[in-house]
Design a protein around this motif. Structure first.
Motif, short mmCIF file in Angstrom:
data_model
loop_
_atom_site.label_atom_id
_atom_site.label_comp_id
_atom_site.label_asym_id
_atom_site.label_seq_id
_atom_site.Cartn_x
_atom_site.Cartn_y
_atom_site.Cartn_z
N MET A 1 50.27 40.95 50.10
CA MET A 1 49.90 41.20 48.71
C MET A 1 48.93 40.15 48.21
O MET A 1 47.91 40.44 47.62
CB MET A 1 51.17 41.22 47.85
CG MET A 1 50.90 41.45 46.37
SD MET A 1 50.27 43.12 46.04
CE MET A 1 51.77 44.07 46.28
N ASN A 2 49.20 38.86 48.45
CA ASN A 2 48.32 37.80 47.97
C ASN A 2 46.94 37.88 48.60
O ASN A 2 45.94 37.61 47.96
CB ASN A 2 48.94 36.43 48.27
CG ASN A 2 50.15 36.16 47.38
OD1 ASN A 2 50.29 36.78 46.34
ND2 ASN A 2 51.02 35.26 47.80
N THR A 3 46.90 38.26 49.90
CA THR A 3 45.61 38.37 50.58
C THR A 3 44.77 39.46 49.93
O THR A 3 43.57 39.29 49.71
CB THR A 3 45.82 38.69 52.07
OG1 THR A 3 46.59 37.65 52.66
CG2 THR A 3 44.47 38.80 52.77
N THR A 4 45.40 40.59 49.60
CA THR A 4 44.68 41.69 48.98
C THR A 4 44.12 41.28 47.62
O THR A 4 42.97 41.54 47.30
CB THR A 4 45.60 42.92 48.80
OG1 THR A 4 46.11 43.29 50.08
CG2 THR A 4 44.84 44.07 48.17
N ILE A 5 44.94 40.62 46.82
CA ILE A 5 44.51 40.21 45.49
C ILE A 5 43.36 39.22 45.58
O ILE A 5 42.36 39.34 44.88
CB ILE A 5 45.70 39.61 44.70
CG1 ILE A 5 46.73 40.70 44.42
CG2 ILE A 5 45.22 38.96 43.42
CD1 ILE A 5 48.01 40.19 43.79
N SER A 6 43.47 38.25 46.46
CA SER A 6 42.45 37.20 46.52
C SER A 6 41.13 37.71 47.08
O SER A 6 40.10 37.08 46.88
CB SER A 6 42.95 36.03 47.37
OG SER A 6 43.12 36.44 48.72
N LEU A 27 38.69 48.46 29.19
CA LEU A 27 37.88 48.18 30.38
C LEU A 27 38.71 47.44 31.43
O LEU A 27 38.63 47.74 32.63
CB LEU A 27 36.66 47.35 29.98
CG LEU A 27 35.61 47.09 31.05
CD1 LEU A 27 35.03 48.40 31.56
CD2 LEU A 27 34.50 46.20 30.49
N VAL A 28 39.50 46.50 30.98
CA VAL A 28 40.38 45.76 31.89
C VAL A 28 41.32 46.72 32.61
O VAL A 28 41.51 46.63 33.83
CB VAL A 28 41.19 44.68 31.13
CG1 VAL A 28 42.27 44.08 32.01
CG2 VAL A 28 40.26 43.59 30.60
N GLU A 29 41.90 47.64 31.87
CA GLU A 29 42.84 48.60 32.46
C GLU A 29 42.15 49.45 33.53
O GLU A 29 42.76 49.81 34.54
CB GLU A 29 43.43 49.49 31.37
CG GLU A 29 44.36 48.73 30.41
CD GLU A 29 44.79 49.58 29.23
OE1 GLU A 29 44.34 50.75 29.13
OE2 GLU A 29 45.56 49.07 28.39
N ASN A 30 40.90 49.75 33.32
CA ASN A 30 40.15 50.60 34.24
C ASN A 30 39.70 49.84 35.49
O ASN A 30 39.53 50.43 36.56
CB ASN A 30 38.93 51.18 33.52
CG ASN A 30 38.44 52.47 34.13
OD1 ASN A 30 38.26 52.56 35.33
ND2 ASN A 30 38.23 53.48 33.29
N LEU A 31 39.53 48.53 35.38
CA LEU A 31 38.96 47.74 36.48
C LEU A 31 39.97 46.90 37.25
O LEU A 31 39.66 46.38 38.32
CB LEU A 31 37.88 46.80 35.93
CG LEU A 31 36.63 47.44 35.31
CD1 LEU A 31 35.74 46.36 34.73
CD2 LEU A 31 35.88 48.27 36.34
N GLN A 32 41.18 46.75 36.72
CA GLN A 32 42.08 45.75 37.27
C GLN A 32 42.53 46.01 38.70
O GLN A 32 42.92 45.09 39.41
CB GLN A 32 43.30 45.58 36.36
CG GLN A 32 44.13 46.83 36.17
CD GLN A 32 45.18 46.64 35.07
OE1 GLN A 32 45.31 45.57 34.50
NE2 GLN A 32 45.92 47.70 34.78
N ASN A 33 42.44 47.25 39.16
CA ASN A 33 42.83 47.53 40.54
C ASN A 33 41.76 47.08 41.54
O ASN A 33 42.06 46.92 42.73
CB ASN A 33 43.11 49.02 40.73
CG ASN A 33 44.40 49.45 40.06
OD1 ASN A 33 45.31 48.64 39.85
ND2 ASN A 33 44.48 50.71 39.70
N LEU A 34 40.53 46.91 41.07
CA LEU A 34 39.43 46.60 41.97
C LEU A 34 38.86 45.20 41.79
O LEU A 34 38.17 44.69 42.67
CB LEU A 34 38.29 47.62 41.76
CG LEU A 34 38.63 49.08 42.09
CD1 LEU A 34 37.46 49.98 41.71
CD2 LEU A 34 38.96 49.23 43.57
#
Length: 240
Positions: A1-6, A27-34
């Protein structure tokens, strides 16, 4: 999980006059996964309410730069987005970050036609009624808010401070060019929308300019469109 986030690219969202770190919540809600999303905030508002307002553009750029450098993770690419005041300050931030050998992949600027175009008379020192009439023309406050004195009391000092910051006679107009690609968008009802191609004079890289329906705060009705622009330009930059 940490590797993916970083491994996610970073994006720094620079708020407009009168705004704060929560100004781009949709905008944050729309972009936070990427993206790893960072929301620098100038003093005198939001989480920095107790701090004094800044007086000029140089101080604001330095303040935001310090926040960006603290949050910057150099192992991942990043981009900068700014609306209106955020675009004005963001251009100079891009220039400084390039000089520090850490250039952003892209600069997305909305609600601003680039430097040395706007020639509006200063409004920060106007009497209250005239001041808010000018703010109303920008479309930044709804008619409902304009009718509620308590809300105007809340917004007035922040708005006056931010307009004063931008109108300060000590400010030095930006005259250089950045090497970062630019994607600029304005609402077709904005006063200087037809000058948007002026952005091509301030970057040596690719520059794309778009005009969409709406006024200065067209972003409030177009967060999905804006999020898609940001995703597209970052994908294109990372594919090179």
């Amino acid at each position: 999980m940490n590797t993916t986030i970083s491994s996610k690219p970073q994006i720094f969202l620079l708020h407009y006059a009168g705004g704060d770190r929560n100004s781009f919540r949709p905008l944050v809600e729309n972009l936070q996964n990427l993206f790893q999303i960072e929301t620098p905030e100038l003093p005198g508002r939001g989480g920095r309410m107790s701090e004094p307002f800044l007086k000029n553009k140089h101080a604001a750029v330095e303040n935001l730069l310090n926040q960006i450098k603290m949050k910057r993770k150099k192992e991942v690419p990043y981009m900068i987005y700014g609306h209106s005041m955020g675009a004005i300050l963001g251009l100079e931030i891009c220039h400084t970050m390039e000089n520090n050998a850490d250039a952003p992949e892209y600069f997305v600027a909305t609600g601003y036609p680039g430097p040395n175009i706007k020639n509006n008379p200063p409004i920060a020192g106007l009497p209250r009624a005239e001041f808010f009439e000018e703010v109303r023309k920008l479309g930044g406050l709804s008619d409902e808010v304009m009718e509620i004195g308590e809300l105007l009391d809340f917004f007035e000092p922040v708005l006056r401070a931010d307009f004063g910051l931008l109108e300060n006679k000590e400010n030095v107009p930006f005259s250089g060019k950045i090497q970062t690609p630019v994607y600029a968008v304005m609402g077709k009802n904005e006063q200087y929308a037809l000058n948007i191609r002026n952005w091509k004079n301030y970057t040596t890289a690719n520059c794309e300019c778009q005009i969409v329906n709406g006024n200065h705060f067209f972003i409030n009705q177009n967060f999905n469109y804006l999020a898609q622009v940001i995703k597209n330009v970052m994908n294109a930059a990372m594919a090179k």
